[in-house]
Design a protein around this motif. Structure first.
Motif, PDB file in Angstrom:
ATOM      1  N   LYS A  64     -15.450 -33.750  26.059  1.00  0.00           N
ATOM      2  CA  LYS A  64     -16.890 -33.628  25.914  1.00  0.00           C
ATOM      3  C   LYS A  64     -17.294 -33.813  24.449  1.00  0.00           C
ATOM      4  CE  LYS A  64     -20.770 -30.594  27.050  1.00  0.00           C
ATOM      5  NZ  LYS A  64     -21.173 -29.285  27.638  1.00  0.00           N
ATOM      6  N   GLY A  65     -18.265 -34.694  24.236  1.00  0.00           N
ATOM      7  CA  GLY A  65     -18.735 -34.961  22.890  1.00  0.00           C
ATOM      8  C   GLY A  65     -17.983 -36.065  22.186  1.00  0.00           C
ATOM      9  N   ALA A  66     -16.934 -36.620  22.815  1.00  0.00           N
ATOM     10  CA  ALA A  66     -16.159 -37.694  22.184  1.00  0.00           C
ATOM     11  C   ALA A  66     -17.029 -38.938  22.031  1.00  0.00           C
ATOM     12  CB  ALA A  66     -14.929 -38.010  23.028  1.00  0.00           C
ATOM     13  N   ARG A  67     -16.941 -39.568  20.876  1.00  0.00           N
ATOM     14  CA  ARG A  67     -17.732 -40.766  20.606  1.00  0.00           C
ATOM     15  C   ARG A  67     -16.892 -42.041  20.677  1.00  0.00           C
ATOM     16  NH1 ARG A  67     -22.730 -39.719  18.454  1.00  0.00           N
ATOM     17  NH2 ARG A  67     -23.150 -37.557  17.887  1.00  0.00           N
ATOM     18  N   ASP A  68     -15.624 -41.944  20.420  1.00  0.00           N
ATOM     19  CA  ASP A  68     -14.762 -43.127  20.403  1.00  0.00           C
ATOM     20  C   ASP A  68     -13.907 -43.146  21.663  1.00  0.00           C
ATOM     21  OD1 ASP A  68     -13.513 -45.415  19.629  1.00  0.00           O
ATOM     22  OD2 ASP A  68     -12.154 -44.447  18.206  1.00  0.00           O
TER      23      ASP A  68
END
Length: 265
Positions: A64-68
């Motif tokens: 959760k919240g990962a951008r890559d």
């Protein structure tokens, strides 16, 4: 609040009652002249669309919240292959007619394709041009259309309508051509409405499955036939074919302003 999708002025003006009503009138007159109201097997729609030799990433599980978040694809941008599709109002599809860019055709390109499928080469691009459309009509469509007059509904692209010899050939073989109004195919083209979206969905699913089963390998022309066969067998159903011609049912009922307003909204 929603973010609106862009639509060009040409499409906004083209998809109106003033533009659509004459088309339905021409279609009605053609069906009446050829006595085709009770002969759905003789009413055909043709269109083409491109498939990419590359899989598109699907949803994956990530923190959760990962951008890559990344997923392996066959290449950054795959080669485009055009597929000419034709279906009648009974829901029966002709075998696909595939266009590869290039000069040299290899027999392996047709491996594992749907029976009756054809691969042709085009030196300039994988898009339909006059000579390819002429060949499709003479060698692919005519032997399968059945006896008696038929109607072929298509978009009015130059490759479809500029060859006088082809138009004469179609007339001699009792094939009436009805062109869709300009800038209305996003609503009035039957195959665009209910077939190409599921075909591309199943195509991408087949490509993703192939990549998972063959790690470290790329999707090439040699796998195209197998992958298209998987997607085609799922998308080219009678149900989708009949849905393709849902808009043609306007002909079987009295046309009214409210019906055309639904199209233009």
């Amino acid at each position: 609040m929603r973010v609106a999708q862009g639509r060009s002025i040409a499409r906004s003006l083209g998809m109106s009652a003033a533009e659509a009503d004459p088309y339905f009138q021409i279609l009605n007159d053609t069906f009446t002249t050829l006595n085709l109201f009770d002969k759905p097997a003789q009413i055909f729609n043709i269109d083409e669309s491109g498939l990419q030799l590359c899989n598109k990433p699907t949803k994956v599980v990530a923190t959760k919240g990962a951008r890559d978040v990344q997923s392996v694809t066959s290449s950054e941008k795959g080669e485009t292959v055009s597929v000419i599709t034709c279906c009648n109002a009974e829901g029966s599809f002709l075998p696909p007619y595939v266009i590869f860019k290039g000069k040299n055709k290899k027999r392996e390109f047709e491996d594992n394709m749907t029976p009756g499928s054809v691969v042709v080469m085009s030196p300039e691009s994988a898009y339909v041009k006059t000579s390819i459309f002429s060949s499709w009509n003479k060698d692919h469509f005519l032997p399968r259309k059945g006896p008696g007059p038929a109607v072929l509904i298509l978009k009015g692209h130059a490759s479809h309508c500029n060859d006088v010899d082809l138009l004469d050939f179609l007339a001699e073989n009792e094939i009436a051509v009805v062109c869709l109004p300009s800038h209305t195919t996003h609503w009035l083209q039957p195959l665009d409405r209910s077939f190409f979206k599921p075909l591309k969905t199943y195509w991408n699913s087949a490509c993703n499955q192939w990549i998972r089963n063959h790690p470290g390998r790329r999707i090439t022309r040699y796998q195209f036939g197998e992958l298209l066969n998987q997607a085609w067998s799922q998308a080219a159903t009678v149900q989708n074919g009949v849905l393709d011609f849902g808009l043609v049912e306007f002909i079987h009922v009295q046309r009214c302003n409210s019906a055309l307003c639904i199209c233009s909204s």
